[in-house]
Design a protein around this motif. Sequence first.
Motif, PDB file in Angstrom:
ATOM      1  N   LYS A   4       0.833  -1.197   0.000  1.00  0.00           N
ATOM      2  CA  LYS A   4       0.000   0.000   0.000  1.00  0.00           C
ATOM      3  C   LYS A   4       0.870   1.250   0.000  1.00  0.00           C
ATOM      4  CE  LYS A   4      -4.271  -1.712   2.045  1.00  0.00           C
ATOM      5  NZ  LYS A   4      -5.290  -1.497   3.113  1.00  0.00           N
ATOM      6  N   TRP A  28       4.261   0.028   4.666  1.00  0.00           N
ATOM      7  CA  TRP A  28       3.705   0.820   3.570  1.00  0.00           C
ATOM      8  C   TRP A  28       4.810   1.492   2.764  1.00  0.00           C
ATOM      9  CZ3 TRP A  28      -1.582   3.317   3.277  1.00  0.00           C
ATOM     10  CH2 TRP A  28      -2.551   2.552   3.921  1.00  0.00           C
ATOM     11  N   HIS A  76      -3.394   4.760  -1.741  1.00  0.00           N
ATOM     12  CA  HIS A  76      -4.385   4.221  -0.819  1.00  0.00           C
ATOM     13  C   HIS A  76      -4.762   5.210   0.277  1.00  0.00           C
ATOM     14  CE1 HIS A  76      -2.396   0.724  -2.682  1.00  0.00           C
ATOM     15  NE2 HIS A  76      -3.579   0.159  -2.587  1.00  0.00           N
ATOM     16  N   ASP A 214      -8.857   0.105   5.134  1.00  0.00           N
ATOM     17  CA  ASP A 214      -9.958   0.109   4.174  1.00  0.00           C
ATOM     18  C   ASP A 214     -11.091  -0.838   4.565  1.00  0.00           C
ATOM     19  OD1 ASP A 214      -8.778  -2.332   3.666  1.00  0.00           O
ATOM     20  OD2 ASP A 214      -8.072  -1.817   1.661  1.00  0.00           O
TER      21      ASP A 214
END
Length: 229
Positions: A4, A28, A76, A214
């Motif tokens: 991400k 990330w 994201h 998410d």
Amino acid sequence: MDKKTVLITGAGGNLGKVTVTYFLNQGWRVIASVSPGKSLSGFTGKDLHVYAIDLTDEEAVAGWIAALLNEFGQLHAALLLAGGYTSGSVAGTSAADLRRMYSLNFETAYYVARPVFLHMQQHQAGRIIFIGSKPALEIHPGGNALAYALSKAQLLKLAEYLHAEGKEQHVAAYCVVPEIIDTPDNRKAMPNADFSRWIKPEKMAEVMFRLCDDKTLVTESVVKLYKKS
């Protein structure tokens, strides 16, 4: 699963550096922006990409975001931490003060948020996070940061608007509102304050990370991080 990607503006500040570290530690890819002429020292690794960009230049920001999307694909999350502060009551606040705070706190966020929000709508997913302020929510007599509070109030409304508009596409926008962030600069400026009411940058980063999940959608766009008076 693909890594991400999060975009973090204001990465050179106290909150920014801690947040960059937190997201990198969570695996990330981090795209970090700093002011022109600045760098982000002390960080290494292939998952960190640092750019010096003038966030008050709408055209430059639009070109930068387009280049990022072309290089990295999907974003994201975007944490829009860049901003500034000035004190001043009504008597001491000029039009120039208002314009400066509007530029530093609202425009820098909006210029990034607009193309990022449209991108996230296309991908049917994404999180955008702004940093609000308690004076923008709760007005106290004798307040001494009028221009700052007004500019932050605009971010609260922007988050509310984007949160509502993005709901059908699973895009959420939040405005995280701390009491005061516990940084060396703030302690120096307010040495007699009750530091126990302040929030650590590490806690702010943790909260923002959770909001970027998410699988979770917080109903309200405003997230308060302070104790009730």
